[in-house]
Design a protein around this motif. Structure first.
Motif, mmCIF file in Angstrom:
data_model
loop_
_atom_site.group_PDB
_atom_site.id
_atom_site.type_symbol
_atom_site.label_atom_id
_atom_site.label_comp_id
_atom_site.label_asym_id
_atom_site.label_seq_id
_atom_site.Cartn_x
_atom_site.Cartn_y
_atom_site.Cartn_z
ATOM 1 N N ALA A 32 0.778 -1.093 0.181
ATOM 2 C CA ALA A 32 0.135 -0.044 0.008
ATOM 3 C C ALA A 32 0.896 1.248 0.124
ATOM 4 C CB ALA A 32 -1.053 -0.031 1.218
ATOM 5 N N PHE A 33 0.367 2.480 -0.576
ATOM 6 C CA PHE A 33 1.072 3.712 -0.706
ATOM 7 C C PHE A 33 0.126 4.890 -0.727
ATOM 8 C CE2 PHE A 33 1.104 1.883 -4.865
ATOM 9 C CZ PHE A 33 0.416 2.906 -5.636
ATOM 10 N N LEU A 34 0.578 5.910 -0.337
ATOM 11 C CA LEU A 34 0.116 7.240 -0.374
ATOM 12 C C LEU A 34 -0.659 7.721 -1.704
ATOM 13 C CD1 LEU A 34 2.097 9.157 2.238
ATOM 14 C CD2 LEU A 34 -0.259 7.953 2.769
ATOM 15 N N HIS A 35 -2.058 7.997 -1.630
ATOM 16 C CA HIS A 35 -2.768 8.585 -2.891
ATOM 17 C C HIS A 35 -2.915 9.992 -2.779
ATOM 18 C CE1 HIS A 35 -3.308 4.080 -3.314
ATOM 19 N NE2 HIS A 35 -3.198 4.443 -4.624
ATOM 20 N N HIS A 36 -3.183 10.541 -1.592
ATOM 21 C CA HIS A 36 -3.597 12.015 -1.462
ATOM 22 C C HIS A 36 -2.411 12.711 -0.963
ATOM 23 C CE1 HIS A 36 -7.727 10.232 -1.640
ATOM 24 N NE2 HIS A 36 -7.361 9.494 -0.874
ATOM 25 N N SER A 37 -2.446 13.897 -1.636
ATOM 26 C CA SER A 37 -1.413 15.107 -1.439
ATOM 27 C C SER A 37 -1.717 16.147 -0.574
ATOM 28 C CB SER A 37 -0.800 15.643 -2.825
ATOM 29 O OG SER A 37 -1.989 16.175 -3.550
ATOM 30 N N TYR A 42 -3.858 13.430 3.393
ATOM 31 C CA TYR A 42 -2.685 12.770 3.512
ATOM 32 C C TYR A 42 -2.411 12.168 4.919
ATOM 33 C CZ TYR A 42 2.538 12.615 3.711
ATOM 34 O OH TYR A 42 3.801 11.904 3.869
ATOM 35 N N PHE A 43 -2.932 12.928 5.964
ATOM 36 C CA PHE A 43 -2.671 12.327 7.259
ATOM 37 C C PHE A 43 -3.584 11.428 7.630
ATOM 38 C CE2 PHE A 43 -3.730 12.658 11.859
ATOM 39 C CZ PHE A 43 -2.248 12.746 12.474
ATOM 40 N N PHE A 48 -4.499 5.579 8.964
ATOM 41 C CA PHE A 48 -5.427 4.535 8.435
ATOM 42 C C PHE A 48 -4.531 3.352 7.985
ATOM 43 C CE2 PHE A 48 -7.590 1.952 5.324
ATOM 44 C CZ PHE A 48 -8.329 1.203 6.253
ATOM 45 N N LYS A 49 -3.519 3.644 7.117
ATOM 46 C CA LYS A 49 -2.762 2.439 6.473
ATOM 47 C C LYS A 49 -1.724 1.928 7.479
ATOM 48 C CE LYS A 49 -3.836 3.460 1.655
ATOM 49 N NZ LYS A 49 -3.273 3.840 0.361
ATOM 50 N N ILE A 50 -1.281 2.940 8.468
ATOM 51 C CA ILE A 50 -0.444 2.280 9.407
ATOM 52 C C ILE A 50 -1.210 1.289 10.340
ATOM 53 C CG2 ILE A 50 0.917 2.878 11.553
ATOM 54 C CD1 ILE A 50 1.653 5.485 10.027
ATOM 55 N N TYR A 64 6.012 16.340 9.328
ATOM 56 C CA TYR A 64 4.613 15.613 9.528
ATOM 57 C C TYR A 64 4.628 14.161 9.857
ATOM 58 C CZ TYR A 64 3.820 19.978 7.272
ATOM 59 O OH TYR A 64 3.792 21.478 6.870
ATOM 60 N N ASP A 65 5.951 13.562 9.775
ATOM 61 C CA ASP A 65 6.214 12.300 10.265
ATOM 62 C C ASP A 65 6.227 11.714 11.488
ATOM 63 O OD1 ASP A 65 5.902 11.277 7.520
ATOM 64 O OD2 ASP A 65 7.931 11.816 7.121
ATOM 65 N N LYS A 66 6.402 13.030 12.582
ATOM 66 C CA LYS A 66 6.635 12.793 13.841
ATOM 67 C C LYS A 66 5.344 12.035 14.323
ATOM 68 C CE LYS A 66 7.635 15.323 17.990
ATOM 69 N NZ LYS A 66 7.767 16.905 18.654
#
Length: 336
Positions: A32-37, A42-43, A48-50, A64-66
């Motif tokens: 799975a990977f990110l689709h929304h910018s 994005y958040f 959800f995917k995590i 933003y990865d914190k």
């Protein structure tokens, strides 16, 4: 649900984001990977995917990865960190202050189960610099998007002879000033060489000002990547004189644009270029005489075709790197 989530940001500009975009083109239904910018979407998508994944791959980092990193740790996910540089070492060498980068880098190193450096050379250097993390380090050499590179059409008849390209502006680790000094001395010998230095966000204005003082230099601010490729197609020589360079996609792009290249021994991308000899490599990026002598040879002895033909396009491809990453993530799934 997919057990591996690639959380690397593929949107916007920057080396790691370009690498991320190239990788996700070759992911299959195992990842799975990110689709929304959009920041909010994005958040939400990230969190959800995590939640549903077993392995989370961070490639590069931002402020933003914190929270996502903390959340992945709380849930006990296996975390892979693809390490594109080294904030602590680069800030030290470049005499820069970047507390956010230092904090996020430290968090990634601490929380990761596996740290993948973007070249074997980079891994060796990081294992020495971070001895306490060495036992969880490996490497995943950046893949090259040959589909895009093969679209580049270059003609020697359209090239401006005696032109030299440098990237990285006034960042001290790039050692561009030493190259400019070498070119200035070559011009004093009767040559007519012109250096084009491309810069980005400059944190060391003193180094930039010193570079701009050389008569042979034209300093250019950061431009869109597509425009830079067009410029490269017209240039003669590309020099990457870095004393720290985890990979450098620019070296491969320069070769694809028909440029001859001169690179330091610290450039990670040299792992793919099997045909390099000692005259193609700068062993001491601060030795102006070495740079000058090797540039003088390169002016009359092209290395472009020899070096391009020495690259294994299959094993250096983004498809190969993506498959290797999937295999690494799958293996991590079954480890305790």
């Amino acid at each position: 649900m997919k057990k591996i989530f690639f959380a690397g940001n593929p949107f916007g500009f920057g080396g790691p984001r370009q690498v991320n975009r190239n990788l996700l083109k070759h992911f299959d239904d195992r990842v799975a990977f990110l689709h929304h910018s959009h920041k909010i979407l994005y958040f939400i998508e990230m969190m959800f995917k995590i939640t549903v994944a077993k392995v989370v791959v961070f490639s590069g980092y931002s402020r933003y990865d914190k929270i996502p990193l903390l959340y992945a740790g709380i849930l006990g996910k296996k975390i892979i960190y693809i390490m594109h540089g080294c904030a602590e070492l680069e800030c030290k060498l470049n005499k820069e202050v970047n507390p956010i980068a230092l904090e996020m880098s430290k968090r990634m190193l601490d929380k990761s189960n596996l740290i993948l450096c973007v070249s074997q050379l980079h891994m060796k250097r990081m294992s020495e610099f971070y001895k306490n993390y060495a036992d969880k380090m490996d490497f995943l050499t950046n893949g090259i998007n040959w589909e895009e590179c093969n679209k580049i059409v270059c003609s020697n008849s359209e090239k401006y002879k005696n032109t030299i390209v440098l990237i990285g502006g006034g960042r001290i680790t790039k050692r561009n000033r030493q190259v400019c000094q070498a070119v200035e001395e070559l011009n004093d010998e009767g040559n007519d060489l012109h250096v084009y230095v491309y810069g980005g966000i400059e944190r060391n204005s003193n180094e930039v000002n010193l570079i701009k003082q050389y008569k042979c230099v034209e300093y250019r601010q950061s431009i869109p990547h597509s425009d830079f490729i067009k410029d490269l197609q017209k240039m003669h020589i590309f020099v990457q004189n870095s004393e720290f360079e985890s990979f450098s996609l620019g070296v491969v792009e320069a070769l694809c644009c028909g440029c001859d290249i001169l690179i330091s021994q610290y450039v990670g991308a040299k792992e793919y270029i099997k045909g390099l000899d000692n005259n193609d490599i700068i062993f001491n990026p601060q030795d102006v005489d070495e740079i000058k002598n090797k540039l003088r040879l390169l002016l009359y002895n092209s290395n472009n075709m020899r070096l391009m033909n020495s690259i294994d396009k299959e094993q250096s491809s983004t498809a190969y790197a993506a498959e290797k990453l999937i295999n690494i993530g799958t293996k991590l799934l079954i480890t305790k």
